[in-house]
Design a protein around this motif. Sequence first.
Motif, mmCIF file in Angstrom:
data_model
loop_
_atom_site.group_PDB
_atom_site.id
_atom_site.type_symbol
_atom_site.label_atom_id
_atom_site.label_comp_id
_atom_site.label_asym_id
_atom_site.label_seq_id
_atom_site.Cartn_x
_atom_site.Cartn_y
_atom_site.Cartn_z
ATOM 1 N N LEU A 70 -35.829 -16.901 -51.311
ATOM 2 C CA LEU A 70 -36.978 -15.937 -51.192
ATOM 3 C C LEU A 70 -36.295 -14.468 -50.767
ATOM 4 N N PHE A 71 -35.095 -14.932 -50.231
ATOM 5 C CA PHE A 71 -34.550 -13.547 -50.240
ATOM 6 C C PHE A 71 -34.160 -13.126 -50.942
ATOM 7 N N LEU A 72 -33.383 -13.565 -52.081
ATOM 8 C CA LEU A 72 -32.387 -12.874 -53.109
ATOM 9 C C LEU A 72 -33.502 -12.945 -54.100
ATOM 10 N N SER A 73 -34.331 -13.417 -53.868
ATOM 11 C CA SER A 73 -35.847 -13.018 -55.128
ATOM 12 C C SER A 73 -36.799 -11.631 -54.949
ATOM 13 N N ILE A 74 -36.786 -11.336 -53.229
ATOM 14 C CA ILE A 74 -37.528 -10.005 -52.976
ATOM 15 C C ILE A 74 -36.264 -9.003 -53.039
ATOM 16 N N ALA A 75 -34.844 -9.658 -52.889
ATOM 17 C CA ALA A 75 -33.837 -8.661 -52.806
ATOM 18 C C ALA A 75 -34.351 -7.964 -55.009
ATOM 19 N N VAL A 76 -33.912 -8.989 -55.348
ATOM 20 C CA VAL A 76 -33.960 -8.457 -56.681
ATOM 21 C C VAL A 76 -34.725 -7.867 -57.135
ATOM 22 N N LEU A 77 -36.335 -8.271 -57.266
ATOM 23 C CA LEU A 77 -37.600 -8.024 -57.540
ATOM 24 C C LEU A 77 -37.470 -6.354 -57.070
ATOM 25 N N ILE A 78 -37.123 -5.780 -55.615
ATOM 26 C CA ILE A 78 -36.559 -4.421 -55.249
ATOM 27 C C ILE A 78 -35.932 -3.125 -56.288
ATOM 28 N N CYS A 79 -34.741 -3.919 -56.590
ATOM 29 C CA CYS A 79 -34.174 -3.546 -57.220
ATOM 30 C C CYS A 79 -34.314 -2.811 -58.264
ATOM 31 N N LEU A 80 -34.624 -4.473 -58.617
ATOM 32 C CA LEU A 80 -35.355 -4.004 -60.571
ATOM 33 C C LEU A 80 -37.140 -2.859 -60.335
ATOM 34 N N PHE A 81 -38.248 -2.706 -59.028
ATOM 35 C CA PHE A 81 -38.762 -1.695 -59.233
ATOM 36 C C PHE A 81 -38.151 -0.183 -58.927
ATOM 37 N N VAL A 82 -36.543 -0.279 -58.019
ATOM 38 C CA VAL A 82 -36.227 0.525 -57.663
ATOM 39 C C VAL A 82 -35.909 1.590 -59.017
ATOM 40 N N PHE A 83 -34.994 0.458 -60.145
ATOM 41 C CA PHE A 83 -34.311 1.003 -60.601
ATOM 42 C C PHE A 83 -34.834 1.250 -62.532
ATOM 43 N N ARG A 84 -36.337 0.379 -62.197
ATOM 44 C CA ARG A 84 -37.556 0.800 -63.572
ATOM 45 C C ARG A 84 -38.254 2.144 -62.550
ATOM 46 N N ARG A 85 -38.323 2.864 -61.655
ATOM 47 C CA ARG A 85 -39.030 4.075 -61.454
ATOM 48 C C ARG A 85 -37.867 4.691 -61.303
ATOM 49 N N GLN A 86 -36.548 4.501 -61.246
ATOM 50 C CA GLN A 86 -35.352 5.465 -61.082
ATOM 51 C C GLN A 86 -35.755 6.285 -63.026
ATOM 52 N N ASN A 87 -35.697 5.039 -63.259
ATOM 53 C CA ASN A 87 -35.315 4.888 -65.168
ATOM 54 C C ASN A 87 -36.302 5.821 -65.431
ATOM 55 N N LYS A 88 -37.502 5.687 -65.186
ATOM 56 C CA LYS A 88 -38.822 5.856 -65.788
ATOM 57 C C LYS A 88 -38.666 7.489 -65.053
ATOM 58 N N LYS A 89 -38.422 8.291 -64.132
ATOM 59 C CA LYS A 89 -38.030 9.217 -63.595
ATOM 60 C C LYS A 89 -36.950 9.867 -64.888
ATOM 61 N N LEU A 90 -36.134 9.043 -64.921
ATOM 62 C CA LEU A 90 -34.226 9.652 -65.492
ATOM 63 C C LEU A 90 -35.330 9.750 -66.972
ATOM 64 N N THR A 91 -36.576 8.964 -67.308
ATOM 65 C CA THR A 91 -36.896 9.398 -68.898
ATOM 66 C C THR A 91 -37.472 10.370 -69.193
ATOM 67 N N ILE A 92 -38.671 10.950 -67.809
ATOM 68 C CA ILE A 92 -39.557 11.594 -68.033
ATOM 69 C C ILE A 92 -39.209 13.124 -67.674
ATOM 70 N N SER A 93 -37.425 12.915 -66.856
ATOM 71 C CA SER A 93 -36.446 14.080 -66.549
ATOM 72 C C SER A 93 -35.919 14.239 -68.125
ATOM 73 N N ARG A 94 -35.698 13.049 -69.292
ATOM 74 C CA ARG A 94 -35.279 13.172 -70.421
ATOM 75 C C ARG A 94 -35.927 13.802 -71.413
ATOM 76 N N GLN A 95 -37.042 13.771 -71.422
ATOM 77 C CA GLN A 95 -38.372 14.403 -71.911
ATOM 78 C C GLN A 95 -39.063 15.690 -71.731
ATOM 79 N N LYS A 96 -38.971 15.696 -70.553
ATOM 80 C CA LYS A 96 -39.575 17.252 -69.631
ATOM 81 C C LYS A 96 -38.112 18.301 -70.520
ATOM 82 N N LEU A 97 -36.659 17.867 -70.352
ATOM 83 C CA LEU A 97 -35.643 18.678 -70.850
ATOM 84 C C LEU A 97 -35.637 18.889 -72.076
ATOM 85 N N GLU A 98 -35.734 17.634 -72.926
ATOM 86 C CA GLU A 98 -36.112 17.718 -74.523
ATOM 87 C C GLU A 98 -37.075 18.698 -74.925
#
Length: 360
Positions: A98-126
Amino acid sequence: MIRKLLRLLLLLGIFVSNATASDSIPLWQKAQEATESGDYEEAYQIYQELSRQRDSIYQQVYGEEIEDLRSVYQIDELKLQNKQHANRLLSYFIGGALFLSIAVLICLFVFRRQNKKLTISRQKLEEAKMLAEESVKNKSLFLSNMSHEVRTPLNALSGFSNILSMEGIDNDTIRECDEIIRLNSDLLLKLINDVVDISCIDLEHMAFNISSCDAVALCKYVVQTMEKIKHTQADILFHSELDSLTINTDSSRLQQVLINLIVNASKFTKQGQIVLSLEQKDKEAYFAVTDTGCGIAPELHSRLFGRFEKLDEKAQGTGLGLSICRLIIRRLGGDIQIDSSYTDGARFVFTHPLAERSDV
């Protein structure tokens, strides 16, 4: 259970055999005979011996039973400990999973959020890059168009002014020069007005002077004015089945749109007709400017309302007229487009709400 019964029977057999005298007479029978003969002391001693032997047998049986129970208890206790240990290990495993699953989910959430911010930043830059490139392109087009468009009327003004200063010219030449000077002055003034309009209308909080206006009367006035100053042999007409149509608008801006559309039509319609029409559809006024000129190729329709777009480089103008028209119409709450289904020339149509739009 069967094993215990067999053991008990075996011990009882031993007890019976031990309770038998050397003459093969059982002790209990001797005790009975002694009792019957009145020898109570001997009977007492015999019964005591029987009781001792019985107690010994029962003690042996119960001792073994207790040992068996102790062994069973120890086995059960070991099993219980093993089970508890297994349950503890299972709990640790489930908790870790459960701990590993929660850690993986948190990492995925943070990664997706950062990836989304990066995508938005790239779009704004473009988008910023595209806007910057468009701005540079527009500036280049503006400078190129203005240098060409302004030079033409200025050369005419300079040249024909010099002619007027010459001696001995006749009145016809003077009138012709005056006419050319007036036309080029109007053209130069229109160029400057277009530049001022495109810069002012872009201001987000620019207020329009909205008031009640008869659209039919306004259209008639525009057609009569354009018919007098037209530079084409085509007839400029107005058609509407309405006697009047009251709308809330900025009449000077609406007049500017109509004049721009008719002037554009007159550039490409040397003969035939240019018709301004007006009708009411639901809660909107529906304007149309139709000509019988050369028309516009369908592949060029998407470029019509772009800034500094000139489909014919030989034609006079900055390429801002239709762009200004679209800005004005949209600020008034309507929209403008070219009718792609009309093939006998070009037809521009736009809508205008009858009532004032709240955000104008």
